[in-house]
Motif scaffolding. Structure first.
Motif, PDB file in Angstrom:
ATOM      1  N   ALA A  28      31.168  66.952  52.941  1.00 33.31           N
ATOM      2  CA  ALA A  28      30.302  67.611  53.926  1.00 33.31           C
ATOM      3  C   ALA A  28      28.988  67.675  53.617  1.00 33.31           C
ATOM      4  CB  ALA A  28      30.618  69.401  54.436  1.00 33.31           C
ATOM      5  N   VAL A  29      28.454  67.709  51.923  1.00 33.51           N
ATOM      6  CA  VAL A  29      26.594  67.209  51.683  1.00 33.51           C
ATOM      7  C   VAL A  29      26.713  66.311  50.869  1.00 33.51           C
ATOM      8  CG1 VAL A  29      27.004  69.586  51.433  1.00 33.51           C
ATOM      9  CG2 VAL A  29      27.312  67.699  49.420  1.00 33.51           C
ATOM     10  N   GLY A  30      27.689  65.188  51.332  1.00 30.55           N
ATOM     11  CA  GLY A  30      27.028  63.391  51.264  1.00 30.55           C
ATOM     12  C   GLY A  30      28.094  63.677  49.904  1.00 30.55           C
ATOM     13  N   ALA A  31      28.742  64.000  48.670  1.00 35.15           N
ATOM     14  CA  ALA A  31      28.882  63.759  47.612  1.00 35.15           C
ATOM     15  C   ALA A  31      30.548  62.517  47.498  1.00 35.15           C
ATOM     16  CB  ALA A  31      29.324  64.710  46.195  1.00 35.15           C
ATOM     17  N   ARG A  32      30.203  62.078  46.543  1.00 37.49           N
ATOM     18  CA  ARG A  32      31.688  61.210  46.418  1.00 37.49           C
ATOM     19  C   ARG A  32      32.762  61.545  45.937  1.00 37.49           C
ATOM     20  NH1 ARG A  32      32.080  55.945  42.878  1.00 37.49           N
ATOM     21  NH2 ARG A  32      34.768  54.561  44.039  1.00 37.49           N
ATOM     22  N   VAL A  33      34.116  62.403  46.291  1.00 40.81           N
ATOM     23  CA  VAL A  33      34.914  62.591  45.767  1.00 40.81           C
ATOM     24  C   VAL A  33      36.107  62.564  44.893  1.00 40.81           C
ATOM     25  CG1 VAL A  33      36.180  65.643  46.324  1.00 40.81           C
ATOM     26  CG2 VAL A  33      34.544  65.072  47.272  1.00 40.81           C
ATOM     27  N   ALA A  34      36.117  62.702  43.475  1.00 37.65           N
ATOM     28  CA  ALA A  34      37.688  62.350  43.273  1.00 37.65           C
ATOM     29  C   ALA A  34      37.928  63.498  42.956  1.00 37.65           C
ATOM     30  CB  ALA A  34      37.474  62.110  41.436  1.00 37.65           C
ATOM     31  N   VAL A  35      39.615  63.652  42.772  1.00 41.65           N
ATOM     32  CA  VAL A  35      41.121  64.685  42.906  1.00 41.65           C
ATOM     33  C   VAL A  35      42.006  64.133  41.803  1.00 41.65           C
ATOM     34  CG1 VAL A  35      40.220  65.808  45.141  1.00 41.65           C
ATOM     35  CG2 VAL A  35      42.520  63.907  44.478  1.00 41.65           C
ATOM     36  N   THR A  36      42.254  65.309  41.006  1.00 39.35           N
ATOM     37  CA  THR A  36      43.597  64.749  39.722  1.00 39.35           C
ATOM     38  C   THR A  36      44.812  65.803  40.848  1.00 39.35           C
ATOM     39  OG1 THR A  36      43.372  66.561  39.042  1.00 39.35           O
ATOM     40  CG2 THR A  36      42.580  64.544  38.272  1.00 39.35           C
ATOM     41  N   ALA A  37      45.913  65.246  41.138  1.00 38.21           N
ATOM     42  CA  ALA A  37      47.625  65.876  41.260  1.00 38.21           C
ATOM     43  C   ALA A  37      48.478  65.386  40.878  1.00 38.21           C
ATOM     44  CB  ALA A  37      47.246  66.229  42.881  1.00 38.21           C
ATOM     45  N   GLY A  38      48.903  65.604  41.152  1.00 39.28           N
ATOM     46  CA  GLY A  38      50.686  65.894  40.197  1.00 39.28           C
ATOM     47  C   GLY A  38      51.873  64.985  40.985  1.00 39.28           C
ATOM     48  N   ALA A  39      51.804  64.917  42.416  1.00 40.19           N
ATOM     49  CA  ALA A  39      52.568  64.310  43.098  1.00 40.19           C
ATOM     50  C   ALA A  39      51.753  63.149  44.159  1.00 40.19           C
ATOM     51  CB  ALA A  39      53.806  65.380  43.641  1.00 40.19           C
ATOM     52  N   PRO A  40      52.524  61.887  44.892  1.00 36.07           N
ATOM     53  CA  PRO A  40      51.944  61.142  45.676  1.00 36.07           C
ATOM     54  C   PRO A  40      51.597  61.700  47.175  1.00 36.07           C
ATOM     55  CG  PRO A  40      54.117  60.375  44.637  1.00 36.07           C
ATOM     56  CD  PRO A  40      53.775  61.191  44.112  1.00 36.07           C
ATOM     57  N   GLU A  55      43.633  62.204  52.833  1.00 35.27           N
ATOM     58  CA  GLU A  55      43.160  63.118  54.426  1.00 35.27           C
ATOM     59  C   GLU A  55      41.579  64.418  55.114  1.00 35.27           C
ATOM     60  OE1 GLU A  55      46.446  65.209  55.820  1.00 35.27           O
ATOM     61  OE2 GLU A  55      47.973  63.381  56.065  1.00 35.27           O
ATOM     62  N   LEU A  56      41.563  64.828  53.299  1.00 36.00           N
ATOM     63  CA  LEU A  56      40.385  65.575  53.512  1.00 36.00           C
ATOM     64  C   LEU A  56      39.506  64.981  53.203  1.00 36.00           C
ATOM     65  CD1 LEU A  56      42.498  68.687  51.965  1.00 36.00           C
ATOM     66  CD2 LEU A  56      41.681  69.162  54.326  1.00 36.00           C
ATOM     67  N   GLY A  57      39.737  63.711  52.756  1.00 38.48           N
ATOM     68  CA  GLY A  57      38.423  63.034  52.520  1.00 38.48           C
ATOM     69  C   GLY A  57      38.115  62.552  50.867  1.00 38.48           C
ATOM     70  N   ALA A  58      38.669  62.821  50.088  1.00 35.42           N
ATOM     71  CA  ALA A  58      38.997  62.637  48.560  1.00 35.42           C
ATOM     72  C   ALA A  58      39.253  60.978  48.694  1.00 35.42           C
ATOM     73  CB  ALA A  58      39.870  63.026  47.712  1.00 35.42           C
ATOM     74  N   ASP A  59      38.147  60.995  47.854  1.00 35.02           N
ATOM     75  CA  ASP A  59      37.773  59.149  47.841  1.00 35.02           C
ATOM     76  C   ASP A  59      38.708  58.323  46.661  1.00 35.02           C
ATOM     77  OD1 ASP A  59      35.556  58.610  49.620  1.00 35.02           O
ATOM     78  OD2 ASP A  59      34.687  60.534  48.567  1.00 35.02           O
ATOM     79  N   ILE A  60      38.669  59.411  45.210  1.00 31.40           N
ATOM     80  CA  ILE A  60      39.424  58.927  44.211  1.00 31.40           C
ATOM     81  C   ILE A  60      40.509  59.616  44.171  1.00 31.40           C
ATOM     82  CG2 ILE A  60      39.343  58.409  42.175  1.00 31.40           C
ATOM     83  CD1 ILE A  60      36.015  58.402  42.933  1.00 31.40           C
ATOM     84  N   LEU A  61      41.966  59.260  43.495  1.00 30.62           N
ATOM     85  CA  LEU A  61      42.976  59.553  43.743  1.00 30.62           C
ATOM     86  C   LEU A  61      43.702  59.381  42.055  1.00 30.62           C
ATOM     87  CD1 LEU A  61      44.081  59.038  47.213  1.00 30.62           C
ATOM     88  CD2 LEU A  61      42.501  60.470  46.680  1.00 30.62           C
ATOM     89  N   ILE A  62      43.932  60.717  41.635  1.00 24.79           N
ATOM     90  CA  ILE A  62      44.389  60.391  40.229  1.00 24.79           C
ATOM     91  C   ILE A  62      45.896  61.153  40.119  1.00 24.79           C
ATOM     92  CG2 ILE A  62      43.759  60.014  38.578  1.00 24.79           C
ATOM     93  CD1 ILE A  62      40.750  60.127  38.659  1.00 24.79           C
ATOM     94  N   ASP A  63      46.466  60.488  40.015  1.00 22.70           N
ATOM     95  CA  ASP A  63      48.122  61.035  39.511  1.00 22.70           C
ATOM     96  C   ASP A  63      48.294  61.634  37.654  1.00 22.70           C
ATOM     97  OD1 ASP A  63      50.419  62.021  39.186  1.00 22.70           O
ATOM     98  OD2 ASP A  63      51.142  60.750  40.148  1.00 22.70           O
ATOM     99  N   TYR A  64      48.001  62.456  37.517  1.00 22.65           N
ATOM    100  CA  TYR A  64      47.704  63.129  36.123  1.00 22.65           C
ATOM    101  C   TYR A  64      48.754  63.125  35.532  1.00 22.65           C
ATOM    102  CZ  TYR A  64      49.645  67.656  37.107  1.00 22.65           C
ATOM    103  OH  TYR A  64      50.811  68.820  37.643  1.00 22.65           O
TER     104      TYR A  64
END
Length: 325
Positions: A162-174, A182-191
């Motif tokens: 919402a403030v114009g940042a780029r977002v990377a996330v880690t999670a443990g399942a596809p 779907e929420l807007g994350a740009d970089i998806l990392i399966d830890y």
């Protein structure tokens, strides 16, 4: 009234629904009839005997709730009996009624129903205070969120976008990573399959993340510093991966980076009130406009908080688990 108590620390079965004395609102407090409460990792730690409530707080778990004001304590103004609210708590959300300092009350945002509003106060105040008030995330910067599918993570993704940042996330399942996208994350990392340090460097042309929001703690400390950009900011808000880690000060100094570690529960009333006021000013309009929304995985009866804790322990949820009174 009835509340969830913890006679002895232990597993989910340690949570006992029983009759307890009614709370009485003190100076500057209101009494809220609870419609819903949300489940947080801190509640699990309290159940296990590792996270005692701060002095003067309710002994019952629950750090956020929604409901209706039923009584005003001495010195309260600006609120009325019958107002629908959600609230940041030091404890006591797993109960039919709870006394709340007025500085920790928020009106239910437009477009959000009363029960769902219980999913907002703790996560929004945690994300806003750490990512924006402390770490000063700016438009165009990259935020790395560990546990992107958690309640904290799903809110951090939306606020950063919402403030114009780029977002990377880690999670443990596809499937969790798909929900983050779907929420807007740009970089998806399966830890489980990928090294987040390598992945964040690839995605940023070697620069790294400007801000990292970390729920893991000691286990990730060294790698988080490696993943930071120049002048990066690491905000540690959880200890799921331990409490003691080794910090390479030379690496931190070379990046002119900063590490902060905060908790919300035990802060003085005036600090909590300042965070809540900032959230109301900056985040509530985003929610009312539909740009940010609470993510709720499931709802269970308040009297069956043990089932909610088992669901949280299983780790298959996305977003928040609610308890309905």
């Amino acid at each position: 009234m009835h509340a969830i108590t913890i006679p002895e620390p232990g597993g989910p079965e340690a949570l006992v629904w029983t009759e307890v004395p009614d709370p009485v609102p003190g100076e500057g407090e209101v009494l809220v009839e609870v419609v819903a409460a949300a489940v947080n990792r801190a509640d699990v730690l309290q159940r296990q005997g590792f996270y005692e409530p701060p002095p003067g707080a309710s002994p019952y778990p629950g750090l956020e709730c929604s409901g209706r004001i039923t009584a005003l304590g001495p010195g309260v103004s600006g609120w009325a009996v019958g107002d629908e609210v959600c609230a940041l708590l030091s404890g006591g959300g797993y109960a039919e009624r709870v006394a709340v300092p007025v500085g920790q009350l928020l009106p239910v945002p437009d477009g959000v129903d009363l029960a769902t509003a219980a999913a907002l106060p703790e996560v929004v105040c945690t994300v806003w205070s750490n990512v924006f008030m402390v770490s000063h995330l700016r438009p165009g910067e990259t935020l790395l969120v560990h546990g992107g599918a958690s309640g904290i993570g799903t809110m951090a993704i939306q606020l950063a976008k919402a403030v114009g940042a780029r977002v990377a996330v880690t999670a443990g399942a596809p499937d969790k990573l798909a929900r983050c996208a779907e929420l807007g994350a740009d970089i998806l990392i399966d830890y489980r399959e990928q090294d987040f340090v390598e992945e964040i460097r690839k995605a940023t042309d070697g620069a790294g993340a400007d801000v990292i929001l970390d729920i893991v703690g000691a286990k990730y400390l060294d790698r988080n510093v490696q993943a930071l950009a120049l002048s990066g900011r690491l905000a540690v808000i959880g200890m799921q991966g331990g409490v003691k880690g080794e910090l390479n000060l030379a690496a931190l100094m070379a990046k002119r980076a900063a590490v902060t570690a905060t908790s919300l529960r035990a802060r003085p009333l005036e600090e909590k009130a300042a965070i809540v006021a900032a959230v109301r000013e900056h985040v509530w309009p985003l929610i009312s406009a539909g740009r940010v929304r609470p993510v709720v995985d499931q709802e269970l009866p308040l009297s069956d908080a043990a089932a909610a804790h088992r669901a949280l322990d299983a780790g298959t949820h996305v977003g928040k688990i609610l308890l309905r009174a």
